[in-house]
Enzyme design. Structure first.
Site, PDB file in Angstrom:
ATOM      1  N   PRO A  25       0.846  -1.197   0.000  1.00  0.00           N
ATOM      2  CA  PRO A  25       0.000   0.000   0.000  1.00  0.00           C
ATOM      3  C   PRO A  25       0.879   1.244   0.000  1.00  0.00           C
ATOM      4  O   PRO A  25       1.794   1.356   0.811  1.00  0.00           O
ATOM      5  CB  PRO A  25      -0.780  -0.127   1.311  1.00  0.00           C
ATOM      6  CG  PRO A  25       0.041  -1.045   2.171  1.00  0.00           C
ATOM      7  CD  PRO A  25       0.754  -1.963   1.234  1.00  0.00           C
ATOM      8  N   THR A  27       0.573   5.515  -0.359  1.00  0.00           N
ATOM      9  CA  THR A  27      -0.071   6.811  -0.556  1.00  0.00           C
ATOM     10  C   THR A  27       0.653   7.548  -1.667  1.00  0.00           C
ATOM     11  O   THR A  27       1.873   7.672  -1.637  1.00  0.00           O
ATOM     12  CB  THR A  27       0.010   7.607   0.763  1.00  0.00           C
ATOM     13  OG1 THR A  27      -0.800   6.930   1.726  1.00  0.00           O
ATOM     14  CG2 THR A  27      -0.466   9.037   0.598  1.00  0.00           C
ATOM     15  N   GLN A 100      -6.700  -0.836   1.082  1.00  0.00           N
ATOM     16  CA  GLN A 100      -6.236  -0.603   2.454  1.00  0.00           C
ATOM     17  C   GLN A 100      -7.027   0.529   3.103  1.00  0.00           C
ATOM     18  O   GLN A 100      -7.133   1.627   2.534  1.00  0.00           O
ATOM     19  CB  GLN A 100      -4.753  -0.225   2.485  1.00  0.00           C
ATOM     20  CG  GLN A 100      -4.274  -0.152   3.932  1.00  0.00           C
ATOM     21  CD  GLN A 100      -2.895   0.429   4.117  1.00  0.00           C
ATOM     22  OE1 GLN A 100      -2.635   1.571   3.748  1.00  0.00           O
ATOM     23  NE2 GLN A 100      -2.001  -0.357   4.690  1.00  0.00           N
ATOM     24  N   HIS A 177      -5.186  -1.001   7.998  1.00  0.00           N
ATOM     25  CA  HIS A 177      -3.860  -0.400   8.232  1.00  0.00           C
ATOM     26  C   HIS A 177      -3.715  -0.177   9.737  1.00  0.00           C
ATOM     27  O   HIS A 177      -4.275   0.751  10.304  1.00  0.00           O
ATOM     28  CB  HIS A 177      -3.784   0.925   7.488  1.00  0.00           C
ATOM     29  CG  HIS A 177      -2.402   1.510   7.407  1.00  0.00           C
ATOM     30  ND1 HIS A 177      -1.324   1.000   8.095  1.00  0.00           N
ATOM     31  CD2 HIS A 177      -1.927   2.570   6.701  1.00  0.00           C
ATOM     32  CE1 HIS A 177      -0.252   1.728   7.814  1.00  0.00           C
ATOM     33  NE2 HIS A 177      -0.594   2.686   6.971  1.00  0.00           N
ATOM     34  N   ALA A 179      -0.621  -0.048  11.129  1.00  0.00           N
ATOM     35  CA  ALA A 179       0.829   0.168  11.176  1.00  0.00           C
ATOM     36  C   ALA A 179       1.126   1.661  11.113  1.00  0.00           C
ATOM     37  O   ALA A 179       0.216   2.501  11.114  1.00  0.00           O
ATOM     38  CB  ALA A 179       1.477  -0.555   9.991  1.00  0.00           C
ATOM     39  N   TYR A 182      -0.761   5.139  12.706  1.00  0.00           N
ATOM     40  CA  TYR A 182      -2.116   5.652  12.476  1.00  0.00           C
ATOM     41  C   TYR A 182      -3.091   5.113  13.535  1.00  0.00           C
ATOM     42  O   TYR A 182      -2.685   4.426  14.461  1.00  0.00           O
ATOM     43  CB  TYR A 182      -2.549   5.366  11.033  1.00  0.00           C
ATOM     44  CG  TYR A 182      -1.600   6.031  10.057  1.00  0.00           C
ATOM     45  CD1 TYR A 182      -1.467   7.421  10.049  1.00  0.00           C
ATOM     46  CD2 TYR A 182      -0.778   5.294   9.217  1.00  0.00           C
ATOM     47  CE1 TYR A 182      -0.560   8.060   9.204  1.00  0.00           C
ATOM     48  CE2 TYR A 182       0.129   5.925   8.373  1.00  0.00           C
ATOM     49  CZ  TYR A 182       0.239   7.304   8.376  1.00  0.00           C
ATOM     50  OH  TYR A 182       1.150   7.926   7.564  1.00  0.00           O
ATOM     51  N   GLY A 313       7.393  -2.320  -2.039  1.00  0.00           N
ATOM     52  CA  GLY A 313       6.831  -0.987  -2.117  1.00  0.00           C
ATOM     53  C   GLY A 313       7.513  -0.145  -3.172  1.00  0.00           C
ATOM     54  O   GLY A 313       7.112  -0.118  -4.342  1.00  0.00           O
TER      55      GLY A 313
HETATM   56  C1  LIG Z   1       5.487   6.677  -1.245  1.00  0.00           C
HETATM   57  C2  LIG Z   1       5.111   5.714  -0.153  1.00  0.00           C
HETATM   58  C3  LIG Z   1       3.843   5.765   0.399  1.00  0.00           C
HETATM   59  C4  LIG Z   1       3.466   4.850   1.388  1.00  0.00           C
HETATM   60  N1  LIG Z   1       2.169   4.865   1.846  1.00  0.00           N
HETATM   61  C5  LIG Z   1       1.742   3.864   2.642  1.00  0.00           C
HETATM   62  C6  LIG Z   1       0.345   3.705   2.929  1.00  0.00           C
HETATM   63  O1  LIG Z   1      -0.521   4.450   2.466  1.00  0.00           O
HETATM   64  N2  LIG Z   1      -0.007   2.660   3.717  1.00  0.00           N
HETATM   65  C7  LIG Z   1       0.923   1.782   4.229  1.00  0.00           C
HETATM   66  O2  LIG Z   1       0.564   0.837   4.912  1.00  0.00           O
HETATM   67  N3  LIG Z   1       2.239   1.930   3.981  1.00  0.00           N
HETATM   68  C8  LIG Z   1       2.659   2.901   3.170  1.00  0.00           C
HETATM   69  N4  LIG Z   1       3.974   2.962   2.813  1.00  0.00           N
HETATM   70  C9  LIG Z   1       4.903   1.917   3.290  1.00  0.00           C
HETATM   71  C10 LIG Z   1       4.946   0.747   2.286  1.00  0.00           C
HETATM   72  O3  LIG Z   1       3.689   0.080   2.253  1.00  0.00           O
HETATM   73  C11 LIG Z   1       6.039  -0.282   2.662  1.00  0.00           C
HETATM   74  O4  LIG Z   1       5.671  -0.891   3.882  1.00  0.00           O
HETATM   75  C12 LIG Z   1       7.410   0.344   2.789  1.00  0.00           C
HETATM   76  O5  LIG Z   1       7.669   1.198   1.686  1.00  0.00           O
HETATM   77  C13 LIG Z   1       8.514  -0.708   2.874  1.00  0.00           C
HETATM   78  O6  LIG Z   1       8.595  -1.474   1.707  1.00  0.00           O
HETATM   79  P1  LIG Z   1       9.745  -1.196   0.601  1.00  0.00           P
HETATM   80  O7  LIG Z   1      11.040  -1.140   1.352  1.00  0.00           O
HETATM   81  O8  LIG Z   1       9.632  -2.349  -0.323  1.00  0.00           O
HETATM   82  O9  LIG Z   1       9.418   0.111  -0.055  1.00  0.00           O
HETATM   83  C14 LIG Z   1       4.393   3.893   1.857  1.00  0.00           C
HETATM   84  C15 LIG Z   1       5.679   3.864   1.320  1.00  0.00           C
HETATM   85  C16 LIG Z   1       6.038   4.743   0.315  1.00  0.00           C
HETATM   86  C17 LIG Z   1       7.421   4.642  -0.290  1.00  0.00           C
END
Ligand SMILES: Cc1cc2nc3c(=O)[nH]c(=O)nc-3n(C[C@H](O)[C@H](O)[C@H](O)COP(=O)(O)O)c2cc1C
Length: 361
Positions: A25, A27, A100, A177, A179, A182, A313
């Site tokens: 997920p 944003t 989510q 969510h 985590a 929030y 992500g």
């Molecule tokens: C631009 C961006 C926006 C994110 N928004 C959310 C979100 O809306 N909800 C969420 O649970 N995590 C969010 N995350 C965290 C990601 O879901 C993920 O857990 C985190 O980036 C680690 O994974 P990665 O190392 O593969 O990027 C966001 C991460 C990034 C980079």
């Protein structure tokens, strides 16, 4: 037993996944005013449909759960209709997509909200920090108001209604969510939860909000296997702090394990590097591990049996066809953090697929 890797088919109760990769997920702050996802999101999610499961950006179950600029919700007919176009685009490419639900609680600024009431939280504890607002630039986070005990069933009901709405829009399931600091994590954590009612104090009280939200979502879906949850034990993001995260999350996972959820999605963060090993044995269903994985470490985790799915992500932001690239060992495009949250198509839908096909052969 044949070895499992990222490209092996997987199964979540109720449906098969074409590989073991979830898109995390994320944003992306491209929504229209009043929480309506824009048509750009149809293209964005459609381009990424070859993930085994897509999880949408954090989406507020109701307007009171919005905190950030240009973030979507799922409670009005206009929002539901816009989300339906997104789910349809993913399904047209044989993808699967969960929505989510992100209720930000105290991580909010009034300039980003279209309701006048202040943000709500378990307790009147302001998170240190600032956030971007389009109207006023960077601003200190608002001081929240504490939810009265009598209001909590109403907040839980918003998650249930949002589940009904997301499934009506055609989503395959929904994710709570819980985590990243929030609202649900604010209830779980001792630093933000100073309540003295049945939702605060000891760990069994602090997990109550999350358990009740999941139960309400499962009841609305008619089937817990369409409901997942994301947690990030000990993550300090958004000024969240818990005195004993191992106690909190082992208690939570033991409580929810019998529910038959779609999956447990755990984001590993540096303060607790052993969290997968701690929680995996406590959860009977699909276990999705996330946090800075690449192809090599993702395959190693699956092969060792440490997880059933790996969540990617940032790599998915700039590689819409990440599974296809892994399949042929193609080079990856670096992500561009400067366009993660900027409006418009740039950095959002303009990262090309390797072949332009967008789906596995
Ligand atoms: C631009 C961006 C926006 C994110 N928004 C959310 C979100 O809306 N909800 C969420 O649970 N995590 C969010 N995350 C965290 C990601 O879901 C993920 O857990 C985190 O980036 C680690 O994974 P990665 O190392 O593969 O990027 C966001 C991460 C990034 C980079």
């Amino acid at each position: 037993m044949p070895s499992v890797d990222l490209l092996s088919p997987g199964r979540i109760d109720g449906f098969d996944t074409c590989n073991r990769m979830f898109m995390a997920p994320m944003t992306r702050s491209r929504a229209l005013p009043r929480g309506v996802p824009s048509d750009l999101a149809i293209e964005y999610y459609g381009q990424r449909a070859s993930a085994g499961l897509l999880i949408t950006e954090g989406t507020a179950p109701a307007a009171t759960g919005i905190g950030y600029a240009r973030t979507p919700s799922i409670d009005t007919p206009e929002q539901i209709a816009a989300w339906k176009k997104i789910a349809d685009a993913v399904h047209a490419r044989r993808g699967r997509i969960f929505m989510q639900f992100m209720h930000v609680g105290r991580i909010a600024h009034s300039a980003n909200r279209y309701v006048s009431d202040p943000p709500v939280a378990p307790s009147v504890v302001r998170a240190a920090g600032q956030m971007w607002t389009d109207a006023l630039g960077m601003q200190d986070l608002d001081t929240p108001r504490a939810l009265d005990t009598s209001e909590i069933p109403g907040v839980i009901a918003q998650y249930a209604q949002a589940t009904t709405n997301a499934l009506a829009a055609g989503f395959d399931g929904v994710e709570l969510h819980s985590a990243s600091g929030y609202l649900p994590m604010q209830f779980l954590s001792t630093g933000s939860n100073r309540r003295t009612d049945g939702y605060g104090g000891g760990v069994h009280n602090r997990i109550r909000f999350v358990v009740e939200a999941l139960e309400a979502m499962a009841a609305a879906a008619g089937d817990a296997s369409r409901v997942g949850i994301k947690i990030s034990p000990a993550m300090p993001f958004n000024d969240i702090q818990d005195d004993d995260p191992i106690e909190t999350y082992t208690t939570l996972v033991k409580a929810i394990a019998p529910m038959g959820l779609a999956y447990l999605h755990v984001l590993r963060t540096p303060p607790l590097p052993t969290i997968f090993e701690i929680l995996r044995p406590l959860f009977f269903g699909p276990f999705a591990a996330g946090g800075a994985f690449d192809q090599r470490s993702g395959n190693a985790m699956l092969e060792s049996g440490g997880a059933d799915f790996i969540v990617f992500g940032k790599l998915f932001t700039s590689n819409p066809d990440l599974p296809e690239r892994f399949a042929v060992g193609a080079p990856l495009t670096s992500f561009d953090a400067s366009t993660f949250y900027t409006p418009g198509p740039k950095g959002y839908i303009d990262f090309p697929a390797m072949s332009g096909s967008g789906s596995l052969p």
